[in-house]
Design a protein around this motif. Sequence first.
Motif, PDB file in Angstrom:
ATOM      1  N   MET A   1       0.785  -1.306   0.093  1.00  0.00           N
ATOM      2  CA  MET A   1      -0.079  -0.036   0.013  1.00  0.00           C
ATOM      3  C   MET A   1       0.864   1.186   0.125  1.00  0.00           C
ATOM      4  N   THR A   2       0.504   2.088  -0.868  1.00  0.00           N
ATOM      5  CA  THR A   2       1.260   3.367  -0.980  1.00  0.00           C
ATOM      6  C   THR A   2       0.968   4.352   0.001  1.00  0.00           C
ATOM      7  N   ARG A   3       1.892   5.135   0.369  1.00  0.00           N
ATOM      8  CA  ARG A   3       1.700   6.342   1.424  1.00  0.00           C
ATOM      9  C   ARG A   3       0.370   7.135   1.061  1.00  0.00           C
ATOM     10  N   LYS A   4       0.064   7.388  -0.231  1.00  0.00           N
ATOM     11  CA  LYS A   4      -1.057   8.041  -0.640  1.00  0.00           C
ATOM     12  C   LYS A   4      -2.429   7.141  -0.497  1.00  0.00           C
ATOM     13  N   GLN A   5      -2.353   5.932  -0.557  1.00  0.00           N
ATOM     14  CA  GLN A   5      -3.468   5.131  -0.142  1.00  0.00           C
ATOM     15  C   GLN A   5      -3.682   5.025   1.125  1.00  0.00           C
ATOM     16  N   ARG A   6      -2.658   5.063   2.050  1.00  0.00           N
ATOM     17  CA  ARG A   6      -2.580   4.841   3.499  1.00  0.00           C
ATOM     18  C   ARG A   6      -3.527   6.117   4.015  1.00  0.00           C
ATOM     19  N   ARG A   7      -3.067   7.373   3.441  1.00  0.00           N
ATOM     20  CA  ARG A   7      -3.401   8.667   3.952  1.00  0.00           C
ATOM     21  C   ARG A   7      -5.094   8.606   3.539  1.00  0.00           C
ATOM     22  N   LEU A   8      -5.697   8.049   2.373  1.00  0.00           N
ATOM     23  CA  LEU A   8      -6.791   8.111   2.056  1.00  0.00           C
ATOM     24  C   LEU A   8      -7.833   7.133   2.991  1.00  0.00           C
ATOM     25  N   THR A   9      -7.002   6.295   3.269  1.00  0.00           N
ATOM     26  CA  THR A   9      -7.801   5.183   4.091  1.00  0.00           C
ATOM     27  C   THR A   9      -7.878   5.551   5.463  1.00  0.00           C
ATOM     28  N   MET A  10      -7.001   6.230   5.912  1.00  0.00           N
ATOM     29  CA  MET A  10      -7.012   6.825   7.193  1.00  0.00           C
ATOM     30  C   MET A  10      -8.159   8.051   7.322  1.00  0.00           C
ATOM     31  N   ILE A  11      -8.289   8.884   6.229  1.00  0.00           N
ATOM     32  CA  ILE A  11      -9.191  10.209   6.067  1.00  0.00           C
ATOM     33  C   ILE A  11     -10.701   9.470   6.175  1.00  0.00           C
ATOM     34  N   GLY A  12     -10.747   8.396   5.382  1.00  0.00           N
ATOM     35  CA  GLY A  12     -11.818   7.710   4.960  1.00  0.00           C
ATOM     36  C   GLY A  12     -12.499   7.191   6.053  1.00  0.00           C
ATOM     37  N   GLY A  13     -11.597   6.537   6.987  1.00  0.00           N
ATOM     38  CA  GLY A  13     -11.817   5.812   8.289  1.00  0.00           C
ATOM     39  C   GLY A  13     -12.311   6.800   9.202  1.00  0.00           C
ATOM     40  N   ALA A  14     -11.640   7.889   9.428  1.00  0.00           N
ATOM     41  CA  ALA A  14     -11.979   9.044  10.410  1.00  0.00           C
ATOM     42  C   ALA A  14     -13.331   9.553  10.053  1.00  0.00           C
ATOM     43  N   GLY A  15     -13.669   9.655   8.810  1.00  0.00           N
ATOM     44  CA  GLY A  15     -14.937  10.198   8.264  1.00  0.00           C
ATOM     45  C   GLY A  15     -15.985   9.308   8.572  1.00  0.00           C
ATOM     46  N   VAL A  16     -15.902   8.010   8.518  1.00  0.00           N
ATOM     47  CA  VAL A  16     -16.797   7.043   8.942  1.00  0.00           C
ATOM     48  C   VAL A  16     -17.088   7.223  10.389  1.00  0.00           C
ATOM     49  N   VAL A  17     -16.075   7.155  11.302  1.00  0.00           N
ATOM     50  CA  VAL A  17     -16.236   7.386  12.520  1.00  0.00           C
ATOM     51  C   VAL A  17     -17.003   8.538  13.227  1.00  0.00           C
ATOM     52  N   LEU A  18     -16.691   9.604  12.431  1.00  0.00           N
ATOM     53  CA  LEU A  18     -17.471  10.999  12.613  1.00  0.00           C
ATOM     54  C   LEU A  18     -18.612  10.955  12.564  1.00  0.00           C
ATOM     55  N   VAL A  19     -19.102  10.281  11.404  1.00  0.00           N
ATOM     56  CA  VAL A  19     -20.676  10.026  10.807  1.00  0.00           C
ATOM     57  C   VAL A  19     -21.183   8.910  12.072  1.00  0.00           C
ATOM     58  N   ILE A  20     -20.581   7.985  11.991  1.00  0.00           N
ATOM     59  CA  ILE A  20     -21.269   7.208  13.259  1.00  0.00           C
ATOM     60  C   ILE A  20     -21.424   7.737  14.817  1.00  0.00           C
ATOM     61  N   ALA A  21     -20.453   8.554  15.107  1.00  0.00           N
ATOM     62  CA  ALA A  21     -20.403   9.243  16.432  1.00  0.00           C
ATOM     63  C   ALA A  21     -21.798  10.331  16.313  1.00  0.00           C
ATOM     64  N   ALA A  22     -21.748  11.311  15.218  1.00  0.00           N
ATOM     65  CA  ALA A  22     -22.942  11.871  15.138  1.00  0.00           C
ATOM     66  C   ALA A  22     -24.238  11.531  15.037  1.00  0.00           C
ATOM     67  N   ALA A  23     -24.268  10.247  14.384  1.00  0.00           N
ATOM     68  CA  ALA A  23     -25.631   9.640  14.376  1.00  0.00           C
ATOM     69  C   ALA A  23     -25.993   9.344  15.977  1.00  0.00           C
ATOM     70  N   LEU A  24     -25.092   8.636  16.622  1.00  0.00           N
ATOM     71  CA  LEU A  24     -25.341   8.380  17.939  1.00  0.00           C
ATOM     72  C   LEU A  24     -25.677   9.362  18.732  1.00  0.00           C
ATOM     73  N   VAL A  25     -25.065  10.716  18.561  1.00  0.00           N
ATOM     74  CA  VAL A  25     -25.459  11.783  19.509  1.00  0.00           C
ATOM     75  C   VAL A  25     -26.779  12.109  18.949  1.00  0.00           C
ATOM     76  N   LEU A  26     -27.089  12.276  17.703  1.00  0.00           N
ATOM     77  CA  LEU A  26     -28.409  12.818  17.338  1.00  0.00           C
ATOM     78  C   LEU A  26     -29.681  11.900  17.807  1.00  0.00           C
ATOM     79  N   ASN A  27     -29.122  10.432  17.641  1.00  0.00           N
ATOM     80  CA  ASN A  27     -30.067   9.609  18.143  1.00  0.00           C
ATOM     81  C   ASN A  27     -30.723   9.856  19.581  1.00  0.00           C
ATOM     82  N   ALA A  28     -29.619   9.910  20.576  1.00  0.00           N
ATOM     83  CA  ALA A  28     -29.845  10.021  21.981  1.00  0.00           C
ATOM     84  C   ALA A  28     -30.277  11.422  22.297  1.00  0.00           C
ATOM     85  N   LEU A  29     -30.317  12.427  21.375  1.00  0.00           N
ATOM     86  CA  LEU A  29     -30.975  13.687  21.751  1.00  0.00           C
ATOM     87  C   LEU A  29     -32.277  13.875  20.935  1.00  0.00           C
ATOM     88  N   ARG A  30     -32.788  13.126  20.376  1.00  0.00           N
ATOM     89  CA  ARG A  30     -33.684  13.404  19.385  1.00  0.00           C
ATOM     90  C   ARG A  30     -35.086  13.919  19.984  1.00  0.00           C
TER      91      ARG A  30
END
Length: 168
Positions: free
Chosen positions: A1-30
Amino acid sequence: MTRKQRRLTMIGGAGVVLVIAAALVLNALRDSIVFFSTPQMVAEHPVPPGKRFRLGGVVETGSLQRGDKLAVSFVVADGSAKVPVSYQGILPDLFREGQGVVAEGALDAAGVFKADTVLAKHDETYMPREVADSLKKQGHWKDDYAKKPGSGSSANANAEPAAQGATQ
């Protein structure tokens, strides 16, 4: 895996974690996202007895009844539905019939809202004296501010010369 691919994987993973966290917070506060429920909302979506929420609307004219030991009952309406409210305690100074109100509490089995806190809402024309004086000095004062009943600045319109004399 190249350096660019690892960086994109990390950014994509962080984005997925942020979306899941936001969904959990909004669900708890609905249920808490709405500042208050109107009588029509309570009529359309019945609230189970004992569940705390905020009820907002206008105190219906002629519905205010005072009892013993600071007991008060009144009806909150929004034009299409009404909810009877009972409260025991000291009411805010701005509380009156025909005025907006937000009450915190819960419905009982009979459908009466038992409030433990009552907040009176002032109209949008309220303006602290300091703000009104500042607008007058800057030349942005509108005459209709002082003409509306219940505005905090209407009583101060006559006091303007005294206030200016004190600052000069």
